[in-house]
Design a protein around this motif. Structure first.
Motif, PDB file in Angstrom:
ATOM      1  N   LEU B 245       3.907  -2.243   3.283  1.00 51.35           N
ATOM      2  CA  LEU B 245       2.557  -2.762   3.066  1.00 51.35           C
ATOM      3  C   LEU B 245       1.655  -2.723   4.307  1.00 51.35           C
ATOM      4  CD1 LEU B 245       3.180  -5.713   0.569  1.00 51.35           C
ATOM      5  CD2 LEU B 245       2.280  -3.421   0.079  1.00 51.35           C
ATOM      6  N   PRO B 246       2.166  -3.067   5.503  1.00 52.50           N
ATOM      7  CA  PRO B 246       1.256  -3.056   6.657  1.00 52.50           C
ATOM      8  C   PRO B 246       0.719  -1.667   7.007  1.00 52.50           C
ATOM      9  CG  PRO B 246       3.257  -4.292   7.152  1.00 52.50           C
ATOM     10  CD  PRO B 246       3.493  -3.583   5.845  1.00 52.50           C
ATOM     11  N   ARG B 247       1.331  -0.607   6.461  1.00 50.59           N
ATOM     12  CA  ARG B 247       0.908   0.743   6.841  1.00 50.59           C
ATOM     13  C   ARG B 247       0.257   1.527   5.708  1.00 50.59           C
ATOM     14  NH1 ARG B 247       5.760  -0.003   8.123  1.00 50.59           N
ATOM     15  NH2 ARG B 247       6.606   1.565   6.714  1.00 50.59           N
ATOM     16  N   LEU B 248       0.105   0.921   4.538  1.00 56.05           N
ATOM     17  CA  LEU B 248      -0.476   1.642   3.411  1.00 56.05           C
ATOM     18  C   LEU B 248      -1.889   1.125   3.149  1.00 56.05           C
ATOM     19  CD1 LEU B 248       2.567   1.900   0.971  1.00 56.05           C
ATOM     20  CD2 LEU B 248       1.602   3.685   2.442  1.00 56.05           C
ATOM     21  N   SER B 249      -2.869   1.966   3.441  1.00 59.47           N
ATOM     22  CA  SER B 249      -4.264   1.602   3.242  1.00 59.47           C
ATOM     23  C   SER B 249      -4.485   1.238   1.781  1.00 59.47           C
ATOM     24  CB  SER B 249      -5.134   2.801   3.634  1.00 59.47           C
ATOM     25  OG  SER B 249      -6.484   2.482   3.515  1.00 59.47           O
ATOM     26  N   GLY B 250      -5.169   0.129   1.533  1.00 56.27           N
ATOM     27  CA  GLY B 250      -5.511  -0.277   0.171  1.00 56.27           C
ATOM     28  C   GLY B 250      -4.397  -0.947  -0.603  1.00 56.27           C
ATOM     29  N   ALA B 251      -3.204  -1.079   0.007  1.00 52.34           N
ATOM     30  CA  ALA B 251      -2.072  -1.637  -0.741  1.00 52.34           C
ATOM     31  C   ALA B 251      -2.127  -3.155  -0.776  1.00 52.34           C
ATOM     32  CB  ALA B 251      -0.762  -1.177  -0.116  1.00 52.34           C
ATOM     33  N   THR B 252      -1.654  -3.723  -1.893  1.00 51.84           N
ATOM     34  CA  THR B 252      -1.492  -5.172  -2.001  1.00 51.84           C
ATOM     35  C   THR B 252      -0.057  -5.446  -2.432  1.00 51.84           C
ATOM     36  OG1 THR B 252      -2.016  -5.322  -4.346  1.00 51.84           O
ATOM     37  CG2 THR B 252      -3.883  -5.369  -2.813  1.00 51.84           C
ATOM     38  N   ALA B 253       0.307  -6.718  -2.430  1.00 51.52           N
ATOM     39  CA  ALA B 253       1.680  -7.094  -2.805  1.00 51.52           C
ATOM     40  C   ALA B 253       2.019  -6.609  -4.218  1.00 51.52           C
ATOM     41  CB  ALA B 253       1.843  -8.606  -2.709  1.00 51.52           C
ATOM     42  N   SER B 254       1.001  -6.490  -5.082  1.00 51.10           N
ATOM     43  CA  SER B 254       1.277  -6.066  -6.458  1.00 51.10           C
ATOM     44  C   SER B 254       1.659  -4.592  -6.551  1.00 51.10           C
ATOM     45  CB  SER B 254       0.079  -6.361  -7.355  1.00 51.10           C
ATOM     46  OG  SER B 254      -1.046  -5.633  -6.901  1.00 51.10           O
ATOM     47  N   ASP B 255       1.499  -3.822  -5.471  1.00 55.50           N
ATOM     48  CA  ASP B 255       1.936  -2.414  -5.480  1.00 55.50           C
ATOM     49  C   ASP B 255       3.433  -2.262  -5.246  1.00 55.50           C
ATOM     50  OD1 ASP B 255      -0.512  -0.851  -5.861  1.00 55.50           O
ATOM     51  OD2 ASP B 255      -1.141  -1.772  -3.972  1.00 55.50           O
TER      52      ASP B 255
END
Ligand SMILES: [Zn+2]
Ligand SMILES: [Zn+2]
Lengths: 134, 463
Positions: B245-255
């Motif tokens: 998550l810290p490295r994926l642009s636009g990602a949230t916990a729901s991904d």
């Protein structure tokens, strides 16, 4: 002799060499689902180091042949006559080429690999020789 | 600094000439004497996104006054012996036969009536001999026209000649006219000021693949979508993990637990609502994934696996599709951080090859090609997770896409430079790295898989 679907020309050449060496009846071919094949060579002598006299030798020739190494190799379950465990290059696994039974995985990399020398047939012969001297 | 007109991709048949062959052909046809010169190209072929793609594999220069000489009509022509030798090679090796000559002028070119009359006299017979496509080609330094004949008797104009070099050159009979009406969205105003209307239209017409949608590939996807690339092919079989998550642009916990392709597709659509996306939640070794890569104009390789490297390299060399590899290496041993590398490597057909650079290990490739359970067992020494952080990924991703956009809009100073770029943030240094090519490489050497396209390997005379 198992018929097999169309594969790449280098795989077809490798299978021809394996059948010529081990006999067409001893070589079983199964598609791996990604353009390569699983090869099983049956009824090979393994020498006095093992309680079993004979076993099969299996390996994958993938769609990346001849660029990829043939690695690892697999045999049927073997136990040593001296009661010792196998060396560190041998592990107990199950293998997709023969999913219904226990197998040994033999991990012998070809360092400085030359595709013209480290062919599936040459490597199978080398692995068998190595196995009998363990 | 060479200035090139930017031509958006044209619909129809094309000829791709690798940079190395283009350099040789250019030197042969345009030595500065303003005289007529000739040559033959032998080429593989494949179906591309906009029509048949001829793939130049070998250049046979015609020697002045011997192979290329004044004919009975006063115009220069290839000698009968030179034509015979090469049309027989085209037949035996199942390659397209492409006779080339030059005309005067710079940005416009067309066949003369004499050229066309000689095609009509000669090509029907030649296609019967070779049983492969024949394409007459006439060049100036910045324009190309082609007259393509098929063995079935059909005949079409060549839409463009593509040269995948440091600048992605597209030569046509005349420069593309800038559109009278503004075809690009107003939102692209600031970047049209760099790339021009034609550059922006080129981005819109391109199909680009991103292989691997981890930290680097995710950013590349966003940059390409915001640049205005019209069609993205997104390839990754992996699911988003909490530690991503810290490295994926636009990602949230729901991904978490969902495919990385789903996140990347959403990110691309947010950037460009009208974008076309082909989402492939699969590994590159699947044959239909490779077929998708062959329909692309450019590939970005942002996956570490040996199979991803091998099959991307194969598409570059056998199908002449340029690619950029981007990645970050952070060696950590016993808690001590070593030299950090952020690398972008340009993979141009024939001048940048991952096998020649020693970047594919044959045993790792064998393991990567196994079924998942076998692959896990074959790695009998378990690996530790690699260190990773977003700004270092951004360094590699931005370098890769920045190079690409300069190449597509022909803004690079040097057409033929093919160096990669290596950032070492710890020492604040940036170096160019030149790749090697081995003369007997199975992929990039002239007599092997190089530029064969769809031709079966069994026909290779030398193997
Ligand atoms: Zn002419
Ligand atoms: Zn190479």
């Amino acid at each position: 002799m198992t018929t097999h679907p169309a594969t790449t020309a280098p795989i077809a050449t490798a299978l021809t060499e394996l059948r010529a060496h081990f006999g067409a009846d001893a070589v079983t071919i199964t598609p791996d689902g990604s353009g390569g094949v699983y090869v099983v060579i049956s009824d090979l002598p393994v020498g006095p180091a093992y309680t079993q006299a004979r076993t099969w030798l299996g390996f994958q020739i993938s769609a990346a042949h001849p660029d990829a190494d043939i690695y690892p190799h697999y045999t049927g379950a073997l136990t040593r006559t001296d009661g010792q465990p196998h060396g560190q290059a041998i592990q107990h696994v199950t293998w997709q080429g023969r999913p219904g039974e226990q197998a040994l995985q033999i991990s012998r990399r070809s360092n400085h690999r030359d595709p013209a020398v480290d062919t599936p047939i040459n490597k199978a012969v080398r692995i068998l020789a190595w196995l009998t001297t363990q | 600094m060479a200035h090139h007109a930017v031509n958006p991709p044209a619909t129809g048949a094309s000829l791709t000439i690798p940079a190395r062959l283009w350099q040789q052909l250019h030197a042969h046809l345009f030595p500065g004497d303003h005289a007529a010169h000739g040559a033959v190209l032998l080429a593989g072929w494949t179906d591309g996104p906009r029509g048949l793609r001829l793939l130049a594999r070998e250049l046979i220069p015609a020697r002045d006054h011997i192979d290329y000489q004044p004919g009975t009509t006063g115009y220069h022509a290839l000698s009968a012996a030179f034509v015979r030798d090469n049309i027989l090679r085209a037949r035996d090796e199942h390659l397209a036969y492409i006779p080339v000559h030059n005309h005067g002028g710079t940005t416009r070119v067309q066949f003369s009536p004499t050229d066309l009359a000689s095609h009509e006299r000669g090509y029907p017979t030649l296609t019967q001999i070779s049983d492969t496509p024949i394409c007459g080609l006439v060049l100036t330094p910045q324009a190309a026209a082609g007259d393509l004949w098929h063995p079935d008797g059909t005949r079409t104009d060549l839409a463009e000649v593509v040269i995948p070099a440091n600048n992605l050159l597209r030569l046509r009979p005349q420069p593309t006219a800038p559109s009278a009406s503004d075809t690009s969205h107003a939102s692209y105003d600031r970047q049209v000021r760099i790339f021009g209307d034609l550059g922006q239209r080129t981005f819109q017409a391109m199909r680009v693949a991103v292989i691997g949608l981890g930290g680097v590939g995710n950013l590349i996807t966003e940059y390409l979508a915001r640049l205005g690339i019209g069609h993205l092919i997104l390839v990754d079989d992996d699911l988003v993990d909490e530690t991503n998550l810290p490295r994926l642009s636009g990602a949230t916990a729901s991904d978490v637990g969902h495919p990385k392709t789903a996140l990347a597709s959403r990110l691309a659509r947010q950037a460009q609502p009208t974008i076309t996306i082909t989402s492939l939640t699969e590994r590159v070794e699947q044959t239909h994934v490779q077929a998708e890569l062959r329909q692309c104009d450019w590939l970005f390789l942002a996956a570490d696996g040996a199979a991803a490297r091998h099959f991307t390299n194969a598409a570059v060399q056998q199908y002449l599709i340029p690619a950029t590899q981007a990645g970050v290496k952070i060696p950590v041993r016993d808690g001590t951080v070593g030299q950090i590398h952020a690398v972008t490597r340009l993979l141009l057909p024939g001048t940048g090859c991952l096998w020649c650079d020693g970047l594919i290990n044959p045993t790792d490739l064998a393991i990567d090609m196994h079924a998942p359970a076998d692959r896990a067992a074959a790695h009998y020494v378990p690996g530790t997770p690699a260190a990773s952080v977003l700004p270092l990924n951004a360094l590699a991703a931005a370098e890769a896409v920045s190079h690409f956009m300069h190449a597509v809009s022909c803004l690079h100073d040097d057409d033929l430079d093919h160096a990669g770029v290596l950032h070492r943030p710890r020492t604040r240094t940036r170096d160019l790295i030149n790749s090697r090519t081995h003369p007997d490489c199975r992929w990039c050497a002239p007599q092997k898989q190089f530029a064969l396209g769809d031709r079966p390997t069994t026909n290779v005379a030398s193997s």
